[in-house]
Design a protein around this motif. Structure first.
Motif, PDB file in Angstrom:
ATOM      1  N   ASN A 137       4.904  -8.610  17.365  1.00  0.00           N
ATOM      2  CA  ASN A 137       5.293  -8.059  16.023  1.00  0.00           C
ATOM      3  C   ASN A 137       4.458  -7.984  15.080  1.00  0.00           C
ATOM      4  N   SER A 138       4.709  -7.211  14.226  1.00  0.00           N
ATOM      5  CA  SER A 138       3.923  -7.264  12.898  1.00  0.00           C
ATOM      6  C   SER A 138       4.144  -8.601  11.949  1.00  0.00           C
ATOM      7  N   GLU A 139       2.950  -9.119  11.407  1.00  0.00           N
ATOM      8  CA  GLU A 139       3.153 -10.399  10.772  1.00  0.00           C
ATOM      9  C   GLU A 139       3.772  -9.987   9.484  1.00  0.00           C
ATOM     10  N   ASP A 140       3.716  -8.789   8.854  1.00  0.00           N
ATOM     11  CA  ASP A 140       4.325  -8.674   7.439  1.00  0.00           C
ATOM     12  C   ASP A 140       5.520  -7.937   7.560  1.00  0.00           C
ATOM     13  N   THR A 141       5.883  -6.936   8.528  1.00  0.00           N
ATOM     14  CA  THR A 141       6.913  -6.062   8.687  1.00  0.00           C
ATOM     15  C   THR A 141       7.657  -6.180   9.799  1.00  0.00           C
ATOM     16  N   VAL A 142       8.750  -6.605   9.946  1.00  0.00           N
ATOM     17  CA  VAL A 142       9.618  -6.350  11.022  1.00  0.00           C
ATOM     18  C   VAL A 142      10.805  -5.682  11.054  1.00  0.00           C
ATOM     19  N   ARG A 143      10.666  -4.598  11.683  1.00  0.00           N
ATOM     20  CA  ARG A 143      11.908  -3.619  11.929  1.00  0.00           C
ATOM     21  C   ARG A 143      12.204  -3.441  13.365  1.00  0.00           C
ATOM     22  N   LYS A 144      13.468  -3.027  13.343  1.00  0.00           N
ATOM     23  CA  LYS A 144      13.806  -2.834  14.795  1.00  0.00           C
ATOM     24  C   LYS A 144      15.289  -1.851  14.666  1.00  0.00           C
ATOM     25  N   TYR A 145      15.513  -0.888  15.570  1.00  0.00           N
ATOM     26  CA  TYR A 145      16.631  -0.283  15.550  1.00  0.00           C
ATOM     27  C   TYR A 145      16.986   0.418  17.050  1.00  0.00           C
ATOM     28  N   LYS A 146      18.274   0.618  17.018  1.00  0.00           N
ATOM     29  CA  LYS A 146      18.727   0.766  18.471  1.00  0.00           C
ATOM     30  C   LYS A 146      18.887   2.376  18.712  1.00  0.00           C
ATOM     31  N   ALA A 147      17.910   3.059  19.573  1.00  0.00           N
ATOM     32  CA  ALA A 147      17.884   4.289  19.922  1.00  0.00           C
ATOM     33  C   ALA A 147      19.432   4.847  20.610  1.00  0.00           C
ATOM     34  N   VAL A 148      19.407   6.055  20.848  1.00  0.00           N
ATOM     35  CA  VAL A 148      20.461   6.855  21.353  1.00  0.00           C
ATOM     36  C   VAL A 148      20.705   6.064  22.732  1.00  0.00           C
ATOM     37  N   ASP A 149      19.959   5.892  23.498  1.00  0.00           N
ATOM     38  CA  ASP A 149      20.154   5.570  24.867  1.00  0.00           C
ATOM     39  C   ASP A 149      20.480   4.026  24.900  1.00  0.00           C
ATOM     40  N   GLY A 150      20.404   3.343  23.732  1.00  0.00           N
ATOM     41  CA  GLY A 150      20.846   1.980  23.690  1.00  0.00           C
ATOM     42  C   GLY A 150      19.724   1.011  23.658  1.00  0.00           C
ATOM     43  N   SER A 151      18.436   1.450  23.979  1.00  0.00           N
ATOM     44  CA  SER A 151      17.287   0.632  24.047  1.00  0.00           C
ATOM     45  C   SER A 151      16.950   0.364  22.536  1.00  0.00           C
ATOM     46  N   MET A 152      15.951  -0.494  22.272  1.00  0.00           N
ATOM     47  CA  MET A 152      15.584  -1.131  21.065  1.00  0.00           C
ATOM     48  C   MET A 152      14.224  -0.524  20.682  1.00  0.00           C
ATOM     49  N   VAL A 153      13.740  -0.168  19.651  1.00  0.00           N
ATOM     50  CA  VAL A 153      12.649   0.498  18.925  1.00  0.00           C
ATOM     51  C   VAL A 153      12.020  -0.306  17.854  1.00  0.00           C
ATOM     52  N   TYR A 154      10.806  -0.642  18.033  1.00  0.00           N
ATOM     53  CA  TYR A 154       9.958  -1.352  17.121  1.00  0.00           C
ATOM     54  C   TYR A 154       8.814  -0.609  16.577  1.00  0.00           C
ATOM     55  N   PRO A 155       9.185   0.076  15.572  1.00  0.00           N
ATOM     56  CA  PRO A 155       8.157   0.844  15.050  1.00  0.00           C
ATOM     57  C   PRO A 155       6.761   0.234  14.255  1.00  0.00           C
ATOM     58  N   ASP A 156       6.935  -1.074  14.030  1.00  0.00           N
ATOM     59  CA  ASP A 156       5.719  -1.583  13.219  1.00  0.00           C
ATOM     60  C   ASP A 156       5.191  -2.745  14.078  1.00  0.00           C
ATOM     61  N   ALA A 157       5.784  -2.865  15.508  1.00  0.00           N
ATOM     62  CA  ALA A 157       5.205  -4.001  15.908  1.00  0.00           C
ATOM     63  C   ALA A 157       3.801  -3.633  16.605  1.00  0.00           C
ATOM     64  N   MET A 158       3.022  -4.822  17.004  1.00  0.00           N
ATOM     65  CA  MET A 158       1.688  -4.739  17.263  1.00  0.00           C
ATOM     66  C   MET A 158       1.192  -4.318  18.626  1.00  0.00           C
ATOM     67  N   GLU A 159       2.332  -4.473  19.470  1.00  0.00           N
ATOM     68  CA  GLU A 159       2.091  -4.109  20.989  1.00  0.00           C
ATOM     69  C   GLU A 159       3.842  -3.993  21.404  1.00  0.00           C
ATOM     70  N   THR A 160       3.924  -2.857  22.209  1.00  0.00           N
ATOM     71  CA  THR A 160       5.085  -2.533  22.739  1.00  0.00           C
ATOM     72  C   THR A 160       5.117  -1.796  23.868  1.00  0.00           C
ATOM     73  N   ILE A 161       5.818  -1.914  24.945  1.00  0.00           N
ATOM     74  CA  ILE A 161       6.062  -1.273  26.055  1.00  0.00           C
ATOM     75  C   ILE A 161       7.273  -0.837  26.380  1.00  0.00           C
ATOM     76  N   PHE A 162       7.684   0.495  26.546  1.00  0.00           N
ATOM     77  CA  PHE A 162       9.072   1.051  27.005  1.00  0.00           C
ATOM     78  C   PHE A 162       8.830   1.826  28.279  1.00  0.00           C
ATOM     79  N   PHE A 163      10.050   1.587  28.953  1.00  0.00           N
ATOM     80  CA  PHE A 163      10.040   2.339  30.305  1.00  0.00           C
ATOM     81  C   PHE A 163      11.833   2.909  30.303  1.00  0.00           C
ATOM     82  N   ASP A 164      11.925   4.208  30.457  1.00  0.00           N
ATOM     83  CA  ASP A 164      13.038   4.676  30.657  1.00  0.00           C
ATOM     84  C   ASP A 164      13.209   5.946  31.689  1.00  0.00           C
ATOM     85  N   TYR A 165      14.166   5.355  32.632  1.00  0.00           N
ATOM     86  CA  TYR A 165      14.235   6.338  33.710  1.00  0.00           C
ATOM     87  C   TYR A 165      15.768   6.720  34.039  1.00  0.00           C
ATOM     88  N   THR A 166      16.013   7.953  34.301  1.00  0.00           N
ATOM     89  CA  THR A 166      17.514   8.272  34.902  1.00  0.00           C
ATOM     90  C   THR A 166      17.438   9.177  36.014  1.00  0.00           C
TER      91      THR A 166
END
Length: 379
Positions: A137-166
């Motif tokens: 995560n970012s050292e100075d800003t920590v934000r997260k919110y839940k997307a429509v599919d229920g997964s979490m989104v971390y817009p300010d994080a320094m590194e993220t990985i997402f996988f979505d399959y249906t």
């Protein structure tokens, strides 16, 4: 030709290369990306907020073929046994190889993530798989919110990985289709957390040096629409593609002025070297100047050069050069006649006319063609 290549390669060697630190997540993404059939996006971006972003994603998908006896698509050149054999090969490729590798790596990374989310549902033939990993995560800003599919989104994080399959059953009920996307994001916060307008002169000096060769032709061009020209009304008739403003900017007005460089089809070796060198110059310039505002797309040469008959042009590099909607672009193009590099200054809406390769100007639908080109002669 050897002299030309030597001159061009010397441009690359004259640039200082700065490498970004490689993280474990980078290495894991590299392992995963090797088995992804293609990557739709691989970009390096500075939006203007003091953050350098790396974005990579690739589609993961399957669609099983239907046999005649299930009322789906009919493949006259394949019997049912051949279709089912193809489906089985697809199943092994997607689930055994690709999904197996993705799940193995993502499951192992969850233990080291600052926060992670994993959800699966398998119900009546419908499969849903979601991973959201905040690796750092970012050292100075920590934000997260839940997307429509229920997964979490971390817009300010320094590194993220997402996988979505249906995946869900096709109308026949016997076969299925499924698509998803795997994405890796890395944010590097610049030292003073500031971004600056792109300084195009030193960059363009290197680019134009590459294009000053005897086998490369050039001409100036202008694509323009005034405020009273309806882009949407004329879209399918006049434009190949474009990017219009959706943030309160001018609805229709836009101007693109620049120079088009052309390499004949029989000079493919030269085109290959020119594209590669411009790509390398751009990559290294943005490594050296990450604080300037730009969007750079990796592997654009391979994307463009796969087209052989149809006309295609796409943006390698875009940079914000001033206040408002002002930028410059470098584009790679190809037609049956040859290869193209376009360097242009853009103000407001950016729209590419269908006959871009043979036009000196396109102003509100009025076209002036290159000498010797007949109107409506699409290249």
């Amino acid at each position: 030709m050897k002299r030309i290549i030597t001159i061009i390669l010397s441009v690359i060697l004259s640039i200082t290369i700065s490498a970004q630190d490689i993280t474990p997540a980078d290495k894991i993404w590299e392992d995963i990306s090797k088995i992804i059939p293609r990557q739709d996006s691989k970009m390096k971006i500075n939006h203007g907020d003091g953050v350098l972003r790396y974005v990579q994603n690739g589609p993961i998908g399957e669609e099983y073929l239907c046999t005649k006896d299930c009322g789906g698509n009919v493949y006259d050149d394949m019997i049912s046994e051949e279709i089912e054999a193809a489906n089985e090969r697809n199943r092994k490729m997607v689930f055994d190889r690709i999904f197996g590798t993705i799940r193995h790596h993502l499951d192992s990374l969850m233990a080291f993530s600052e926060e992670s989310y994993h959800f699966e549902s398998h119900h009546h033939g419908t499969d849903t798989i979601n991973y959201s990993l905040c690796l750092k995560n970012s050292e100075d800003t920590v934000r997260k919110y839940k997307a429509v599919d229920g997964s979490m989104v971390y817009p300010d994080a320094m590194e993220t990985i997402f996988f979505d399959y249906t995946a869900s059953p096709k109308p026949c009920g016997k076969h299925s289709r499924g698509f998803g996307i795997l994405e890796y994001n890395k944010n590097i916060y610049l030292l003073d957390r500031k971004s600056y307008y792109f300084n195009k002169e030193p960059y363009l000096e290197k680019i134009t040096q590459i294009l000053k060769q005897k086998d490369i032709q050039s001409w100036n061009f202008k694509w323009e629409q005034s405020a009273d020209y309806d882009i949407q009304k004329n879209w399918y008739k006049e434009f190949a593609w474009g990017e219009t403003l959706g943030d309160g900017g001018p609805k229709n007005a836009g101007q693109t002025v620049g120079t088009m460089y052309f390499i004949p089809r029989d000079k493919g070796e030269l085109a290959e070297v020119v594209f590669t060198t411009i790509d390398s110059v751009t990559l290294n310039y943005t490594d050296i100047h990450p604080e300037q505002m730009f969007r750079y797309v990796y592997n654009k040469k391979e994307d463009v050069m796969q087209y052989t008959e149809s006309s295609y042009i796409s943006t390698l590099f875009e940079a914000t050069t001033g206040k408002g909607h002002v930028s410059m672009r470098v584009l790679f193009g190809i037609t049956s006649k040859g290869y193209y590099v376009a360097i242009a200054d853009v103000e407001n809406n950016f729209c590419v006319p269908k006959e871009w390769s043979v036009l000196k100007s396109f102003v509100n639908g009025k076209k002036i063609y290159l000498k010797g080109v007949k109107p409506k002669e699409n290249q």
